[in-house]
Write an enzyme that holds these catalytic residues in place. Structure first.
Site, PDB file in Angstrom:
ATOM      1  N   ASN A   9       0.880  -1.173   0.000  1.00 13.33           N
ATOM      2  CA  ASN A   9       0.000   0.000   0.000  1.00 13.33           C
ATOM      3  C   ASN A   9       0.916   1.221   0.000  1.00 13.33           C
ATOM      4  OD1 ASN A   9      -1.812   2.026   0.412  1.00 13.33           O
ATOM      5  ND2 ASN A   9      -2.419   1.393   2.490  1.00 13.33           N
ATOM      6  N   LYS A  11       0.099   4.280  -0.178  1.00 14.77           N
ATOM      7  CA  LYS A  11      -0.513   5.466   0.449  1.00 14.77           C
ATOM      8  C   LYS A  11      -0.270   6.681  -0.462  1.00 14.77           C
ATOM      9  CE  LYS A  11      -0.044   3.070   4.772  1.00 14.77           C
ATOM     10  NZ  LYS A  11       0.082   3.102   6.223  1.00 14.77           N
ATOM     11  N   HIS A  91      -9.437   1.550   4.847  1.00 14.68           N
ATOM     12  CA  HIS A  91      -8.145   1.601   5.551  1.00 14.68           C
ATOM     13  C   HIS A  91      -8.283   2.510   6.774  1.00 14.68           C
ATOM     14  CE1 HIS A  91      -3.964   2.480   6.444  1.00 14.68           C
ATOM     15  NE2 HIS A  91      -3.693   1.343   5.840  1.00 14.68           N
ATOM     16  N   GLU A  93      -6.564   4.784   7.874  1.00 12.51           N
ATOM     17  CA  GLU A  93      -6.317   6.213   7.624  1.00 12.51           C
ATOM     18  C   GLU A  93      -7.541   6.866   6.985  1.00 12.51           C
ATOM     19  OE1 GLU A  93      -2.651   5.471   5.562  1.00 12.51           O
ATOM     20  OE2 GLU A  93      -1.796   4.797   7.464  1.00 12.51           O
ATOM     21  N   GLU A 163      -5.507  -4.774  10.416  1.00 13.57           N
ATOM     22  CA  GLU A 163      -4.392  -3.876  10.685  1.00 13.57           C
ATOM     23  C   GLU A 163      -4.636  -3.150  12.002  1.00 13.57           C
ATOM     24  OE1 GLU A 163      -2.345  -2.739   6.680  1.00 13.57           O
ATOM     25  OE2 GLU A 163      -3.919  -1.308   7.103  1.00 13.57           O
ATOM     26  N   GLY A 169       2.886   1.953  10.610  1.00 14.22           N
ATOM     27  CA  GLY A 169       3.899   2.989  10.431  1.00 14.22           C
ATOM     28  C   GLY A 169       4.645   3.333  11.707  1.00 14.22           C
ATOM     29  N   SER A 209       3.603  -2.709  10.029  1.00 16.38           N
ATOM     30  CA  SER A 209       5.058  -2.882  10.167  1.00 16.38           C
ATOM     31  C   SER A 209       5.546  -4.265   9.736  1.00 16.38           C
ATOM     32  CB  SER A 209       5.493  -2.540  11.595  1.00 16.38           C
ATOM     33  OG  SER A 209       5.168  -1.193  11.904  1.00 16.38           O
TER      34      SER A 209
HETATM   35  P1  13P Z   1       3.264  -0.055   7.527  1.00 17.94           P
HETATM   36  O1  13P Z   1       3.666  -1.378   6.906  1.00 17.94           O
HETATM   37  O2  13P Z   1       4.070   1.102   7.031  1.00 17.94           O
HETATM   38  O3  13P Z   1       3.174  -0.155   9.021  1.00 17.94           O
HETATM   39  O4  13P Z   1       1.766   0.247   6.998  1.00 17.94           O
HETATM   40  C1  13P Z   1       0.796  -0.716   7.150  1.00 17.94           C
HETATM   41  C2  13P Z   1      -0.399  -0.290   6.383  1.00 17.94           C
HETATM   42  O5  13P Z   1      -1.114   0.620   6.782  1.00 17.94           O
HETATM   43  C3  13P Z   1      -0.690  -0.986   5.125  1.00 17.94           C
HETATM   44  O6  13P Z   1      -1.961  -0.671   4.666  1.00 17.94           O
END
Ligand code: 13P
Length: 247
Positions: A9, A11, A91, A93, A163, A169, A209
């Protein structure tokens, strides 16, 4: 036997030039050991589809309406026209910064399916909920809310990404045990809603992560069928290492 499913992803990262360079570096390296793909910004979808032979391309969101006065939004038909077959929905976010609810995600999932696309439906608890021991109730409610009213055969084909928000992140991944236990309860909720056959068929990813050096451990767990990967999906070398880790 569920086929592993590993998606990056990106983003809000990568220009078209950067997206093209990524596909030139990664696409030929993709194996048939899993469904490998990346969820990319809207502006790079066309470039990614044009430069892909094996790596799947997903959008990171879409609207549930077919068209109309929804400034800034993109419809399933527009994604279809570009040849995009996958879409990440809900997601954390999107939930956190754009107020998306289970109800919105549910409508989007139904429309994605109607348009022949495969949704990757995201669920996961916040740090506050995790510390208050609410993971199970929060995640079960998200799964039932997001999948409500969908046809059982369609649910077999979609993907659910667990997640935990506190692991995204942050470099703080959930322990393998937490990830497995929560993915198992996601599957159990699908079993309650749609029956055992659907629960055994639906693919569940862990995200938060995930890196080349920890993906194998997650993938060894009974209820973890794949990963949704943010940071480590941005570089050609780390994505290739992730592909190599799936044997
Ligand atoms: P990270 O792997 O950077 O922690 O992000 C996970 C994520 O939100 C994937 O959609």
């Amino acid at each position: 036997m569920r086929k592993p499913i590993i998606f990056g992803n990106w983003k809000m990262n990568k220009t078209n030039a950067e997206a093209k360079a990524f596909f030139e570096g990664v696409d030929a390296h993709v194996t048939d050991k899993a469904d490998f793909g990346v969820a990319v910004p809207f502006t790079t979808l066309g470039t990614c589809v044009d430069n892909s032979t094996k790596l799947h391309v997903a959008a990171q969101n879409m609207h549930f309406e077919a068209n109309g006065a929804y400034t800034g939004e993109i419809s399933a038909g527009m994604l279809n026209e570009l040849g995009v077959k996958w879409v990440v929905l809900g997601h954390s976010e999107r939930r956190q910064y754009f107020n998306e609810t289970d109800k919105d995600i549910n409508k989007k999932a139904a429309v994605a399916i109607e348009n022949g696309m495969i949704p990757i439906v995201c669920v996961g608890e916040t740090l506050y909920e995790f510390e208050a021991d609410k993971t199970e109730s929060v995640v079960r409610k998200q799964v039932s809310g997001c999948l409500s009213g969908l046809n059982a055969d369609d649910v077999k084909n979609l993907v659910i990404a667990y997640e935990p928000v506190w692991a995204i992140g942050t470099g703080k991944s959930a322990t393998v045990e937490i990830a497995q236990n929560t993915c198992a309860l996601v599957r159990d909720e699908v079993r309650n809603l749609f029956g055992n056959d659907v629960a055994e068929a639906v693919r569940i990813q862990y995200g938060g992560s995930v890196k080349p050096n920890n993906i194998e451990e997650y993938m060894s767990q009974a209820d973890i069928d794949g990963a949704l990967i943010g940071g480590a999906s941005l570089e050609v070398d780390s994505f290739k290492e992730i592909i190599d880790a799936i044997k």
